[in-house]
Design an enzyme around this catalytic site. Structure first.
Site, PDB file in Angstrom:
ATOM      1  N   HIS A  70      31.179  85.794 106.363  1.00 35.17           N
ATOM      2  CA  HIS A  70      31.451  85.069 106.759  1.00 35.17           C
ATOM      3  C   HIS A  70      32.222  85.371 107.815  1.00 35.17           C
ATOM      4  O   HIS A  70      33.217  86.088 108.295  1.00 35.17           O
ATOM      5  CB  HIS A  70      32.705  85.030 105.377  1.00 35.17           C
ATOM      6  CG  HIS A  70      32.051  84.323 104.491  1.00 35.17           C
ATOM      7  ND1 HIS A  70      31.629  83.010 103.624  1.00 35.17           N
ATOM      8  CD2 HIS A  70      31.607  85.561 103.081  1.00 35.17           C
ATOM      9  CE1 HIS A  70      31.428  83.285 102.589  1.00 35.17           C
ATOM     10  NE2 HIS A  70      31.272  84.241 102.141  1.00 35.17           N
ATOM     11  N   LEU A  71      31.708  84.513 108.576  1.00 37.70           N
ATOM     12  CA  LEU A  71      32.155  84.610 110.560  1.00 37.70           C
ATOM     13  C   LEU A  71      33.401  83.915 110.522  1.00 37.70           C
ATOM     14  O   LEU A  71      34.222  83.674 111.878  1.00 37.70           O
ATOM     15  CB  LEU A  71      31.148  84.775 111.441  1.00 37.70           C
ATOM     16  CG  LEU A  71      30.002  85.318 111.613  1.00 37.70           C
ATOM     17  CD1 LEU A  71      29.236  85.650 112.223  1.00 37.70           C
ATOM     18  CD2 LEU A  71      30.457  86.521 111.079  1.00 37.70           C
ATOM     19  N   ASN A 102      30.342  77.972 104.795  1.00 32.19           N
ATOM     20  CA  ASN A 102      32.008  77.443 104.683  1.00 32.19           C
ATOM     21  C   ASN A 102      33.084  77.555 105.916  1.00 32.19           C
ATOM     22  O   ASN A 102      33.917  77.907 105.508  1.00 32.19           O
ATOM     23  CB  ASN A 102      32.080  78.327 102.990  1.00 32.19           C
ATOM     24  CG  ASN A 102      33.090  80.087 103.123  1.00 32.19           C
ATOM     25  OD1 ASN A 102      32.106  80.326 103.803  1.00 32.19           O
ATOM     26  ND2 ASN A 102      33.062  80.655 102.717  1.00 32.19           N
ATOM     27  N   HIS A 186      25.714  81.327  94.576  1.00 32.31           N
ATOM     28  CA  HIS A 186      26.484  82.151  94.315  1.00 32.31           C
ATOM     29  C   HIS A 186      26.472  81.419  92.767  1.00 32.31           C
ATOM     30  O   HIS A 186      27.421  80.340  92.534  1.00 32.31           O
ATOM     31  CB  HIS A 186      27.617  81.086  95.321  1.00 32.31           C
ATOM     32  CG  HIS A 186      29.265  81.855  94.814  1.00 32.31           C
ATOM     33  ND1 HIS A 186      29.832  82.323  95.422  1.00 32.31           N
ATOM     34  CD2 HIS A 186      30.072  81.400  93.812  1.00 32.31           C
ATOM     35  CE1 HIS A 186      30.697  82.850  95.040  1.00 32.31           C
ATOM     36  NE2 HIS A 186      31.085  81.809  93.177  1.00 32.31           N
ATOM     37  N   HIS A 242      25.485  88.214  95.330  1.00 30.18           N
ATOM     38  CA  HIS A 242      26.540  89.050  95.067  1.00 30.18           C
ATOM     39  C   HIS A 242      26.576  88.982  93.835  1.00 30.18           C
ATOM     40  O   HIS A 242      27.636  89.189  93.303  1.00 30.18           O
ATOM     41  CB  HIS A 242      27.609  88.536  95.254  1.00 30.18           C
ATOM     42  CG  HIS A 242      28.729  86.986  95.416  1.00 30.18           C
ATOM     43  ND1 HIS A 242      27.693  86.663  94.664  1.00 30.18           N
ATOM     44  CD2 HIS A 242      28.955  86.549  96.331  1.00 30.18           C
ATOM     45  CE1 HIS A 242      28.731  85.433  94.465  1.00 30.18           C
ATOM     46  NE2 HIS A 242      29.157  85.289  96.481  1.00 30.18           N
ATOM     47  N   ASN A 288      35.525  87.183  94.963  1.00 29.50           N
ATOM     48  CA  ASN A 288      35.198  86.587  93.764  1.00 29.50           C
ATOM     49  C   ASN A 288      32.814  86.298  93.987  1.00 29.50           C
ATOM     50  O   ASN A 288      32.627  86.356  95.436  1.00 29.50           O
ATOM     51  CB  ASN A 288      35.093  84.409  94.183  1.00 29.50           C
ATOM     52  CG  ASN A 288      34.761  83.716  92.799  1.00 29.50           C
ATOM     53  OD1 ASN A 288      34.103  84.354  91.643  1.00 29.50           O
ATOM     54  ND2 ASN A 288      34.711  82.406  92.725  1.00 29.50           N
ATOM     55  N   ASP A 315      29.043  90.730 101.909  1.00 31.21           N
ATOM     56  CA  ASP A 315      29.408  89.638 101.421  1.00 31.21           C
ATOM     57  C   ASP A 315      31.550  90.124 102.167  1.00 31.21           C
ATOM     58  O   ASP A 315      32.568  89.689 101.965  1.00 31.21           O
ATOM     59  CB  ASP A 315      30.387  89.591 100.622  1.00 31.21           C
ATOM     60  CG  ASP A 315      31.209  87.829  99.473  1.00 31.21           C
ATOM     61  OD1 ASP A 315      31.263  86.805 100.664  1.00 31.21           O
ATOM     62  OD2 ASP A 315      31.469  87.736  98.524  1.00 31.21           O
ATOM     63  N   HIS A 319      39.693  87.923 105.870  1.00 31.20           N
ATOM     64  CA  HIS A 319      41.586  86.596 105.774  1.00 31.20           C
ATOM     65  C   HIS A 319      42.994  87.603 106.713  1.00 31.20           C
ATOM     66  O   HIS A 319      42.839  88.161 107.014  1.00 31.20           O
ATOM     67  CB  HIS A 319      42.245  86.761 104.585  1.00 31.20           C
ATOM     68  CG  HIS A 319      40.896  86.189 103.442  1.00 31.20           C
ATOM     69  ND1 HIS A 319      40.096  84.647 103.325  1.00 31.20           N
ATOM     70  CD2 HIS A 319      40.171  86.714 102.403  1.00 31.20           C
ATOM     71  CE1 HIS A 319      39.669  83.796 102.465  1.00 31.20           C
ATOM     72  NE2 HIS A 319      39.169  85.701 101.809  1.00 31.20           N
TER      73      HIS A 319
END
Length: 439
Positions: A70-71, A102, A186, A242, A288, A315, A319
């Site tokens: 997730h970039l 996302n 997912h 995952h 998750n 994954d 944050h």
């Protein structure tokens, strides 16, 4: 253009079946020549400047490929940017990363895909966008997969918004197959997990937290495999992201025995940690799928060792610190992982559990490249992209989150001892990361 000559290293290229001392000449972003030690001369650069890297005592391998990161760009640059995320990737030995959709807005169009791939984003390794399967990842109307593939998308998924409707998932699998794209799911039946923040089990009970039952994952994997079976189309490729439960891995194993094109990945935190790492509401152990039971964790290890698992993926989910410094139930899911994956895999899969080094590297390079059809990646045969990681397989080191190249520090592996120190990461013939000289 400067050429690179990597001398005196030990080349391990699982995809090409090479495990021997070799010198490698990289030129114009490609692998130009491979020969025995001392047989390649700088003059072979044919008039270009040749930079020599001495890899004595080091392992030379294809650059690592992470098919699940997730970039955060566009829209969430305070967490991570494409520039900072790929800098962290390079520090971890990765030369290619596949970015989940996302973002804000969701990557559900060629325009967003092209924005992510623009040179202005400052990526220092190759980025492969993964597109949203449905508009806005809302699980209803499918996006234009052909147009998104033309823009650069390498797979489709609704990521953390799993496709729950049978009809939509069937249509997604069929439409993606027609244009040669994989579908990544997912696997979480969110009807079973609403309001839950960790795995259902004794730790959740003790902490007074609502738990996610393992069946939320396995039931959706089983549903998706049933849809693949019903479609009867050999082009259909379902990839389970995952994977974290024994039952889900068992379903993938059975599907493969039945000749279906079903693959899966496991993240380092799911083969190393258990739900007990949540401790006293440690939000850096909140993700998750959640950390599971010891039995599920052991099943992930077994599945990696016996070959059911097709790839190790991080994954990587950065944050901002303030987002994690809240009550456990309110904290966002996810941890960073790009800088720790290789060190953890070498320390545990290779050193502790005796998985051959070539197989560890294959799970991090050749196999991920094959899963997403990344031509010329994941191998160092002549003519392939000059994507290389050079590391010291014997070096032990300690990971400190404060030294990360990511914008985020949310990791449960701060202070952990790692095995195998990255010395250089080379992306398409250019040094994307060079570690400080060892003291």
């Amino acid at each position: 253009m400067t050429s690179l000559l990597i001398r005196n290293g030990h080349l391990i290229d699982p995809g090409a079946g090479v495990d021997a001392p070799k010198d490698i000449l990289l030129k114009d972003g490609r692998v130009a020549e491979i020969a025995g030690p001392g047989k390649l001369k700088p003059a072979n650069g044919a008039g270009t400047d040749v930079q020599i890297l001495d890899a004595s005592g080091l392992t030379v391998a294809p650059g690592l490929i992470d098919i699940h990161v997730h970039l955060r760009e566009p829209g969430q640059a305070y967490k991570e940017t494409i520039a900072t995320g790929t800098a962290a990737a390079a520090a971890g030995g990765f030369t290619a990363v596949a970015a989940m959709p996302n973002t804000t807005p969701v990557n559900d169009s060629p325009e967003v895909t092209r924005w992510m791939l623009a040179p202005e984003r400052g990526a220092c390794v190759r980025v492969y966008p993964i597109g949203a399967a449905t508009r806005g990842s809302k699980g209803e109307a499918l996006n234009d997969f052909a147009a998104m593939k033309s823009a650069g998308v390498v797979a489709v998924t609704d990521d953390g918004h799993p496709i729950l409707k049978d009809s939509v998932m069937r249509e997604t699998l069929a439409a993606a197959a027609r244009v040669g794209l994989s579908v990544i799911q997912h696997a979480e039946d969110t009807r079973m997990t609403q309001g839950a923040s960790m795995n259902a089990g004794p730790t959740a009970f003790k902490l007074g937290l609502r738990g996610m039952p393992p069946e939320a994952e396995s039931s959706l994997v089983e549903r998706d495999i049933r849809l693949v079976t019903e479609l009867r189309d050999a082009r259909v490729h379902l990839h389970v992201a995952h994977t974290s439960t024994a039952a889900a891995v068992a379903a993938v194993r059975k599907a493969r025995r039945n000749g279906l094109r079903v693959t899966c990945e496991v993240a380092p935190h799911h083969f190393l940690l258990t739900e007990e790492y949540v401790g006293q509401y440690n939000t850096n152990a909140k993700m998750n799928p959640p950390l599971r039971s010891a039995a599920d964790r052991d099943a992930m290890i077994e599945a990696i060792l016996d070959g059911v698992v097709d790839a190790i993926a991080t994954d990587h989910a950065p944050h901002a610190t303030h987002e994690k410094e809240v009550e456990f139930e309110n904290a966002p899911n996810g941890i960073t992982g790009l800088e720790t994956a290789l060190g953890l895999c070498l320390r545990w899969l290779h050193k502790e559990w005796k998985l051959p080094l070539g197989r560890v590297l294959s799970l991090l390079s050749a196999q991920p490249a094959a899963l997403l059809g990344l031509k010329g990646r994941g191998t160092l045969t002549v003519g392939s992209f000059a994507d290389v990681v050079v590391f010291d397989p014997k070096a032990e080191w300690t990971y400190h989150a404060k030294d990360t190249r990511s914008r985020a520090h949310n990791t449960p592996f701060d202070g952990w001892t790692m095995q195998g120190k990255v010395r250089w990461t080379i992306s398409e013939g250019r040094i994307a990361y060079a570690s400080p000289e060892p003291q």
